[in-house]
Scaffold this motif. Structure first.
Motif, PDB file in Angstrom:
ATOM      1  N   PRO A 186       0.837  -1.212   0.000  1.00  0.00           N
ATOM      2  CA  PRO A 186       0.000   0.000   0.000  1.00  0.00           C
ATOM      3  C   PRO A 186       0.865   1.253   0.000  1.00  0.00           C
ATOM      4  O   PRO A 186       1.116   1.867   1.041  1.00  0.00           O
ATOM      5  N   ILE A 187       1.322   1.638  -1.159  1.00  0.00           N
ATOM      6  CA  ILE A 187       2.325   2.692  -1.268  1.00  0.00           C
ATOM      7  C   ILE A 187       1.822   4.019  -0.719  1.00  0.00           C
ATOM      8  O   ILE A 187       2.583   4.783  -0.098  1.00  0.00           O
ATOM      9  N   ASP A 188       0.549   4.325  -0.884  1.00  0.00           N
ATOM     10  CA  ASP A 188       0.024   5.571  -0.336  1.00  0.00           C
ATOM     11  C   ASP A 188       0.102   5.584   1.188  1.00  0.00           C
ATOM     12  O   ASP A 188       0.466   6.599   1.799  1.00  0.00           O
ATOM     13  N   GLU A 189      -0.191   4.456   1.821  1.00  0.00           N
ATOM     14  CA  GLU A 189      -0.104   4.365   3.280  1.00  0.00           C
ATOM     15  C   GLU A 189       1.348   4.401   3.748  1.00  0.00           C
ATOM     16  O   GLU A 189       1.675   5.030   4.768  1.00  0.00           O
ATOM     17  N   ILE A 190       2.232   3.720   3.033  1.00  0.00           N
ATOM     18  CA  ILE A 190       3.655   3.722   3.376  1.00  0.00           C
ATOM     19  C   ILE A 190       4.221   5.138   3.271  1.00  0.00           C
ATOM     20  O   ILE A 190       4.991   5.579   4.138  1.00  0.00           O
ATOM     21  N   ALA A 191       3.838   5.855   2.208  1.00  0.00           N
ATOM     22  CA  ALA A 191       4.318   7.228   2.024  1.00  0.00           C
ATOM     23  C   ALA A 191       3.880   8.116   3.192  1.00  0.00           C
ATOM     24  O   ALA A 191       4.657   8.959   3.675  1.00  0.00           O
ATOM     25  N   LYS A 192       2.661   7.930   3.650  1.00  0.00           N
ATOM     26  CA  LYS A 192       2.135   8.743   4.759  1.00  0.00           C
ATOM     27  C   LYS A 192       2.898   8.464   6.056  1.00  0.00           C
ATOM     28  O   LYS A 192       3.311   9.394   6.765  1.00  0.00           O
ATOM     29  N   VAL A 193       3.108   7.186   6.366  1.00  0.00           N
ATOM     30  CA  VAL A 193       3.832   6.824   7.578  1.00  0.00           C
ATOM     31  C   VAL A 193       5.287   7.294   7.503  1.00  0.00           C
ATOM     32  O   VAL A 193       5.846   7.789   8.487  1.00  0.00           O
ATOM     33  N   ALA A 194       5.906   7.139   6.328  1.00  0.00           N
ATOM     34  CA  ALA A 194       7.289   7.592   6.150  1.00  0.00           C
ATOM     35  C   ALA A 194       7.402   9.098   6.382  1.00  0.00           C
ATOM     36  O   ALA A 194       8.320   9.571   7.070  1.00  0.00           O
ATOM     37  N   GLU A 195       6.475   9.844   5.841  1.00  0.00           N
ATOM     38  CA  GLU A 195       6.494  11.300   6.010  1.00  0.00           C
ATOM     39  C   GLU A 195       6.331  11.685   7.476  1.00  0.00           C
ATOM     40  O   GLU A 195       6.971  12.634   7.951  1.00  0.00           O
ATOM     41  N   GLU A 196       5.508  10.956   8.208  1.00  0.00           N
ATOM     42  CA  GLU A 196       5.268  11.259   9.620  1.00  0.00           C
ATOM     43  C   GLU A 196       6.529  11.146  10.467  1.00  0.00           C
ATOM     44  O   GLU A 196       6.692  11.867  11.462  1.00  0.00           O
ATOM     45  N   VAL A 197       7.438  10.228  10.086  1.00  0.00           N
ATOM     46  CA  VAL A 197       8.677  10.061  10.861  1.00  0.00           C
ATOM     47  C   VAL A 197       9.871  10.742  10.198  1.00  0.00           C
ATOM     48  O   VAL A 197      11.008  10.614  10.663  1.00  0.00           O
ATOM     49  N   GLY A 198       9.628  11.454   9.087  1.00  0.00           N
ATOM     50  CA  GLY A 198      10.700  12.172   8.406  1.00  0.00           C
ATOM     51  C   GLY A 198      11.545  11.316   7.482  1.00  0.00           C
ATOM     52  O   GLY A 198      12.662  11.702   7.109  1.00  0.00           O
ATOM     53  N   ALA A 199      11.021  10.156   7.090  1.00  0.00           N
ATOM     54  CA  ALA A 199      11.752   9.274   6.171  1.00  0.00           C
ATOM     55  C   ALA A 199      11.358   9.562   4.724  1.00  0.00           C
ATOM     56  O   ALA A 199      10.303  10.148   4.461  1.00  0.00           O
ATOM     57  N   LYS A 200      12.210   9.131   3.788  1.00  0.00           N
ATOM     58  CA  LYS A 200      11.964   9.322   2.362  1.00  0.00           C
ATOM     59  C   LYS A 200      11.628   7.975   1.716  1.00  0.00           C
ATOM     60  O   LYS A 200      12.357   6.994   1.902  1.00  0.00           O
ATOM     61  N   LEU A 201      10.531   7.937   0.964  1.00  0.00           N
ATOM     62  CA  LEU A 201      10.108   6.705   0.300  1.00  0.00           C
ATOM     63  C   LEU A 201      10.581   6.679  -1.150  1.00  0.00           C
ATOM     64  O   LEU A 201      10.256   7.579  -1.933  1.00  0.00           O
ATOM     65  N   ILE A 202      11.335   5.635  -1.503  1.00  0.00           N
ATOM     66  CA  ILE A 202      11.744   5.389  -2.882  1.00  0.00           C
ATOM     67  C   ILE A 202      10.960   4.188  -3.395  1.00  0.00           C
ATOM     68  O   ILE A 202      10.881   3.157  -2.728  1.00  0.00           O
ATOM     69  N   VAL A 203      10.374   4.320  -4.579  1.00  0.00           N
ATOM     70  CA  VAL A 203       9.571   3.244  -5.161  1.00  0.00           C
ATOM     71  C   VAL A 203      10.193   2.793  -6.475  1.00  0.00           C
ATOM     72  O   VAL A 203      10.398   3.600  -7.386  1.00  0.00           O
ATOM     73  N   ASP A 204      10.492   1.505  -6.554  1.00  0.00           N
ATOM     74  CA  ASP A 204      10.928   0.905  -7.822  1.00  0.00           C
ATOM     75  C   ASP A 204       9.661   0.585  -8.613  1.00  0.00           C
ATOM     76  O   ASP A 204       8.913  -0.324  -8.274  1.00  0.00           O
ATOM     77  N   ASN A 205       9.452   1.332  -9.685  1.00  0.00           N
ATOM     78  CA  ASN A 205       8.216   1.248 -10.467  1.00  0.00           C
ATOM     79  C   ASN A 205       8.400   0.453 -11.759  1.00  0.00           C
ATOM     80  O   ASN A 205       7.601   0.568 -12.687  1.00  0.00           O
ATOM     81  N   THR A 206       9.448  -0.375 -11.815  1.00  0.00           N
ATOM     82  CA  THR A 206       9.788  -1.087 -13.042  1.00  0.00           C
ATOM     83  C   THR A 206       8.643  -1.972 -13.540  1.00  0.00           C
ATOM     84  O   THR A 206       8.281  -1.922 -14.712  1.00  0.00           O
ATOM     85  N   PHE A 207       8.088  -2.802 -12.654  1.00  0.00           N
ATOM     86  CA  PHE A 207       7.053  -3.747 -13.072  1.00  0.00           C
ATOM     87  C   PHE A 207       5.750  -3.050 -13.464  1.00  0.00           C
ATOM     88  O   PHE A 207       5.060  -3.479 -14.383  1.00  0.00           O
TER      89      PHE A 207
END
Length: 392
Positions: A164-185
């Protein structure tokens, strides 16, 4: 007669994605009149007086490379993009630009085998704390206040889990982390990570973007131009710049990305349904099938589930390899995303460097095969698979 200005084509706001893929970023001029971006092979350029950011040396950039970067940025809805000699060059440069000894990287166990090896062995050896315990949405539980970067794949390799990339992005932002997504597939046709909160997106351009199994390459995009400047400088220092001929093939391939992916989405779904009813198939992994664990997330996030279908043959690893050897139309090799359909045995090919216990935990069984659907007739592909399966 209209005079075409010298420079890169900037897409108009109202252009649809297909139009941006074809025209966006192309380098055109009014003197020659070519509508196709030229291959600039010069290694050196006349030093741009008063402009330290101009073209000087091809390890830094060239007009051909910049054209690809602009095209990728437009299509991924990012502000800037950086091109590389391979997908792994892109991923490693992105992470090296962000992480320092003691920093924490959270990823999943079910990522591409070489990405897993690079993070756990190379980055881990540099003192970076790599947390790779989670699979799929369980990654949410591993993100904490000490996390610096989160790395996930839109569709995992080879079991096709969709986090759930949208949920992961939200949680990452809350703790100040950066989300990188491999979108190859997934490709930007099926999903746009930056629109769902990702900090950056990366592709092995060798796969769907180029689309013809004839070139290596990687690209990344982000809305943070300070980050892309840092990544571009890392590329300069490590030498991960792509060859202009490579870049030309990727640019050319991207112009047909939309029609190829739409066709591959449709064919893959049809083949997944066929395999799920075949008596010699134990299980099918495809996120657009209702029995796949990621089906609800895939239906919510993705426009299509891509051109890769994984399936478990009834029997053992030798039976799976026997099926792989029996196909005639489908090619036996270890890549994906091209116009030719490809079949792979992950346990001995793409994921052979992943420890046995990790593979077992992930569910990558010895009887698992991964099929990358190309552009052949779907009926020919089904008959090829049926004949090979019936032979065991």
């Amino acid at each position: 007669m209209e005079v075409i200005p010298v420079g890169f084509v900037e897409p108009e706001e109202e252009w649809e994605e297909e139009t941006k893929l074809i025209h966006g970023g192309e380098y055109r001029d009014d003197q020659v009149g070519s509508i196709v971006t030229p291959i600039f092979v010069s290694v050196i350029y006349r030093y741009p007086e008063g402009n330290i950011y101009g073209y000087k040396y091809s390890r830094n950039s060239s007009p051909t490379i910049e054209a690809l970067e602009k095209k990728v940025a437009y299509v991924e809805k990012g502000k800037d993009a950086v091109a590389f000699s391979s997908g792994m060059a892109a991923i490693s440069s992105m992470l090296i630009s962000m992480l320092r000894p003691g920093d924490k990287l959270v990823t999943t166990r079910d990522i591409y085998g070489t990405s897993y090896e690079m993070m756990t062995k190379l980055l881990g050896g540099f003192g970076i704390k790599v947390d790779e315990k989670a699979i799929g949405e369980k990654v949410l539980e591993r993100i904490d206040k000490n996390t610096k970067v989160v790395f996930v794949e839109t569709i995992s390799n080879p079991l096709l889990i969709v986090p759930p990339i949208d949920e992961i992005a939200k949680v990452a932002e809350e703790v100040g982390a950066k989300l990188i997504v491999d979108n190859t597939f997934a490709t930007p046709i099926n999903f746009l990570p930056l629109e769902k909160g990702a900090y950056a997106v990366v592709h092995s351009a060798s796969k769907y973007l180029a689309g013809h199994n004839d070139v290596l390459g990687g690209v990344m995009a982000s809305n943070d131009t300070n980050y892309t400047i840092a990544v571009r400088n890392t590329r300069r220092l490590l030498g991960g710049i792509p060859d202009p001929q490579q870049v030309y093939f990727i640019i050319r391939g991207m112009k047909t990305l939309h029609v190829r992916v739409e066709r591959q989405n449709k064919t893959a779904l049809e083949i997944a349904k066929f395999l799920s009813e075949h008596p010699k198939v134990e299980k099918v992994h495809y996120p657009c099938l209702p029995d796949h664990p990621s089906y609800p997330i895939a239906k919510r996030l993705l426009k299509g589930c891509g051109g890769v279908v994984s399936f478990e043959v009834k029997g053992n690893g030798m039976d799976a390899i026997a099926v792989m050897k029996k196909v005639r139309v489908i090619q036996r090799t270890a890549s994906l995303g091209g116009v030719e359909s490809i079949i792979t045995h992950p346990a001995t090919m793409t994921h052979h460097t992943v420890p046995d216990d990790v593979r077992r935990e992930l569910g990558i069984k010895d009887n698992l095969l991964r099929l990358s659907v190309g552009l052949e007739s779907v009926q020919d592909l089904i008959e090829d698979l049926d004949r090979a399966l019936k032979a065991i």
